[in-house]
Design an enzyme around this catalytic site. Structure first.
Site, PDB file in Angstrom:
ATOM      1  N   HIS A   1      19.435 -15.653 -19.155  1.00 51.26           N
ATOM      2  CA  HIS A   1      18.968 -17.217 -18.934  1.00 51.26           C
ATOM      3  C   HIS A   1      17.749 -17.184 -18.111  1.00 51.26           C
ATOM      4  O   HIS A   1      17.564 -18.128 -17.094  1.00 51.26           O
ATOM      5  CB  HIS A   1      20.003 -18.005 -18.347  1.00 51.26           C
ATOM      6  CG  HIS A   1      21.224 -18.218 -19.120  1.00 51.26           C
ATOM      7  ND1 HIS A   1      22.396 -18.820 -18.620  1.00 51.26           N
ATOM      8  CD2 HIS A   1      21.366 -17.938 -20.499  1.00 51.26           C
ATOM      9  CE1 HIS A   1      23.368 -18.837 -19.642  1.00 51.26           C
ATOM     10  NE2 HIS A   1      22.842 -18.488 -20.683  1.00 51.26           N
TER      11      HIS A   1
ATOM     12  N   HIS B   1      24.415 -22.915 -19.687  1.00 53.49           N
ATOM     13  CA  HIS B   1      23.521 -22.300 -20.636  1.00 53.49           C
ATOM     14  C   HIS B   1      22.319 -22.665 -21.080  1.00 53.49           C
ATOM     15  O   HIS B   1      22.448 -23.832 -21.669  1.00 53.49           O
ATOM     16  CB  HIS B   1      24.555 -21.899 -21.707  1.00 53.49           C
ATOM     17  CG  HIS B   1      25.681 -20.927 -21.228  1.00 53.49           C
ATOM     18  ND1 HIS B   1      25.914 -19.581 -21.822  1.00 53.49           N
ATOM     19  CD2 HIS B   1      26.751 -21.097 -20.346  1.00 53.49           C
ATOM     20  CE1 HIS B   1      27.055 -19.218 -21.040  1.00 53.49           C
ATOM     21  NE2 HIS B   1      27.433 -20.010 -20.269  1.00 53.49           N
TER      22      HIS B   1
END
Length: 594
Positions: A529, A573
């Protein structure tokens, strides 16, 4: 997954068949378009789809990677881990030695394929709390980024579809929290033996592990079933959802297997104009150029975008000068402020023969499951590796808050996350030859640690220097320590009685706080990420790379639309927020040029 079990899967990587795609710049019918989009990832494909809705706009998308068509490891949800770390569909980056992770060098893959990292991620889908976007609005001085104003773009980007087995999911989600966009999202279609244990532990615990029927509700704290980017038993990516359906549009060209080497400036030194893109197929091939009448849009991701900017003379003047690059725009924030979510695995031996461990050990079982998926897109392989998740906070009176201000966006935003897997999810530690396992992956989702992306050389085909600087803040260490203790407390609840037998592995063996931190330093990897390397800031601020309209500060004709513009990492996310950013950016661009 053991190497012998993935040979058939990875063999499919080279068999992709492309259609309506160009593989050489010489195949293009023209060299000038209204918009040139660099990168066909989560953001770039949204832009390609939305901008070509207007027939007045011509669009070229340039992608360094290959097509995703026919790549089995991408299409099959359960096989998502086979796409990483070193495959034909990834940028096979590695980090610098991580000082706070005992000097370990980590694999740091990003998608090098149509769909970008939305084609290789582990499919978990969350948008984050409303607070995350309100904080973006505050940090950028632009109310357009507040949740009330970006909500429309969330609803426009995704929709909930039935699970792969078609069972009723009534009561497992809130329909009002979902939209009608192209990205398909679904709940688990093959319930496992741990799902009810996770949910019952939450419901019995009261406020300790609060149950959240839908983590897309705006309150992003709680325990619930995972929602994954899966539709009809197959991965739903920006490529399948946004790009593939519009490839036949006459105002869209897509050029793959082509690397953008730099942007070329025109105009004055006081007002550089970036509307020309230099490309090459590889390091030894001839360089060519294409141009944009209106804008070049960088959507190359949090690693690729700052690399291209710096190669083009946009970045920190001192650093560029050391490499002999003429500075066209002195923007010291380029490549800085890299944030990511560190994650590691907590393993538990369980009393069961039904985990997915034997699938990963036994090629015959794997082949049978793959055959079932191939025949009708059902079974284990039509599901993501994790069925349940939890986003939790530190106690309000946690001692670490005496030393650090809470970095989360607010009380409805988490400090750490659990992803539950009914089997041994191998990260650093390989799967044992015997035994059955529960994995609770724990991630720090409101980290303080920051790193950087810098140039290694002026060669665009040489990887940049990536330093996520994981675990460098004592706050992040305190959060991971609490996450480990919370995971142990979670499986000590009554629903796990007789199922969980013992802790397993180096983290499991650790007893004291110091031992747990030491084991964490040997176990942490990236959750994939990376964000914030070209962060957004108020229009007149001296810091940042883009303004709230996502235009590069001090430049004309250049915009950035990808996760690099996040002003701060969300406790989510990141693919969901990236879709939101891209949908809003598409509207901003249409409004600017209509």
């Amino acid at each position: 997954m053991p190497r012998r079990s993935i040979v058939l899967v990875l063999a499919a990587l080279a068999k992709a068949v492309s259609s309506a795609l160009f593989t050489d710049v010489g195949q293009l019918s023209k060299t000038e378009y209204d918009f040139v989009i660099v990168g066909a990832g989560a953001a770039g494909n949204v832009l390609a789809s939305r901008l070509t809705e207007s027939k007045e706009f011509s669009v070229l998308v340039i992608e360094a990677g290959v097509t995703d068509q026919g790549v089995l490891g991408i299409e099959v949800p359960f096989l998502a881990p086979t796409n990483q770390p070193m495959t034909a569909v990834t940028w096979n980056f590695t980090t610098t030695p991580q000082t706070s992770l005992a000097g370990r060098v980590l694999n740091y893959p990003r998608g090098r394929v149509l769909g970008g990292s939305s084609s290789i991620n582990f499919l978990t889908y969350t948008r984050g709390s409303n607070e995350e976007y309100d904080r973006w609005a505050e940090l950028t001085g632009d109310s357009g980024w507040a949740w009330d104003n970006v909500a429309q773009f969330y609803f426009k980007s995704s929709r909930l579809v039935p699970p792969v087995d078609g069972h009723s999911t009534a009561g497992d989600f809130n329909p009002a929290d979902h939209g009608n966009g192209p990205i398909e999202v679904s709940l688990p279609g093959m319930p496992t033996e741990i799902d009810n244990r996770v949910i019952n532990t939450s419901k019995q615990s009261g406020s300790e592990f609060p149950f959240n029927i839908d983590l897309q509700s705006g309150n992003a704290v709680g325990v619930g079933l995972a929602q994954s980017t899966i539709g009809g038993g197959a991965r739903s990516s920006s490529s399948t959802a946004y790009l593939t359906p519009v490839l036949n549009r006459t105002n869209l060209d897509v050029l793959i297997q082509t690397t953008v080497t730099r942007l070329i400036s025109s105009g004055s030194s006081e007002n550089p104009i970036f509307r020309t893109v230099e490309v090459a197929a590889n390091a030894s091939s001839k360089r060519s150029t294409v141009s944009a009448k209106k804008e070049v849009i960088l959507s190359a991701g949090s690693i690729g975008t700052p690399q291209i900017l710096m190669l083009s003379g946009i970045g920190d003047q001192t650093a560029l000068k050391k490499l002999g690059i003429k500075t066209l725009l002195n923007l010291p924030d380029v490549g800085q402020n890299l944030q990511d979510h560190p994650i590691m695995s907590n393993y538990f031996l369980v009393n069961s023969n039904n985990t997915f461990d034997d699938v990963l050990r036994n090629t015959s079982i794997l082949d049978a499951d793959l055959a079932q998926w191939t025949n009708n897109r059902t079974g284990l392989f039509g599901n993501a590796p994790g069925n349940a998740v939890a986003f939790l906070r530190l106690p309000n009176n946690a001692a670490i808050f005496k030393q650090f201000k809470d970095p989360s966006a607010g009380p409805q935003s988490a400090h750490f996350e659990f992803i539950f897997a009914d089997g041994f999810a191998a990260t650093v530690q390989p799967q044992p030859a015997t035994g059955h396992f529960l994995t609770i992956n724990s991630a720090v989702v409101s980290p303080i640690s920051k790193g950087s992306v810098t140039l290694n050389s002026t060669n665009p085909f040489e990887f940049p220097i990536i330093n996520p600087n994981f675990f460098s803040s004592p706050f992040d260490q305190a959060v991971m320590l609490q996450a480990v203790k919370t995971a142990r407390s979670f499986v000590a609840a009554s629903p796990w009685a007789g199922f969980v037998q013992s802790r397993f592995g180096p983290v499991g063996d650790a007893e004291t706080d110091d031992e747990i931190i030491a084991a964490s330093k040997q176990s942490i990897v990236t959750i994939f990420h990376p964000v914030c390397t070209a962060r957004m800031s108020p229009k007149d601020a001296s810091w940042g790379v883009v303004d709230p309209q996502l235009l590069v500060k001090g430049a004309t004709g250049l915009r950035i639309v990808d996760a690099s513009i996040f002003p701060i990492i969300p406790a989510a996310h990141t693919v969901g927020p990236t879709y939101i950013v891209a949908e809003r950016a598409a509207q901003l661009i249409k409004d600017a040029w209509s």
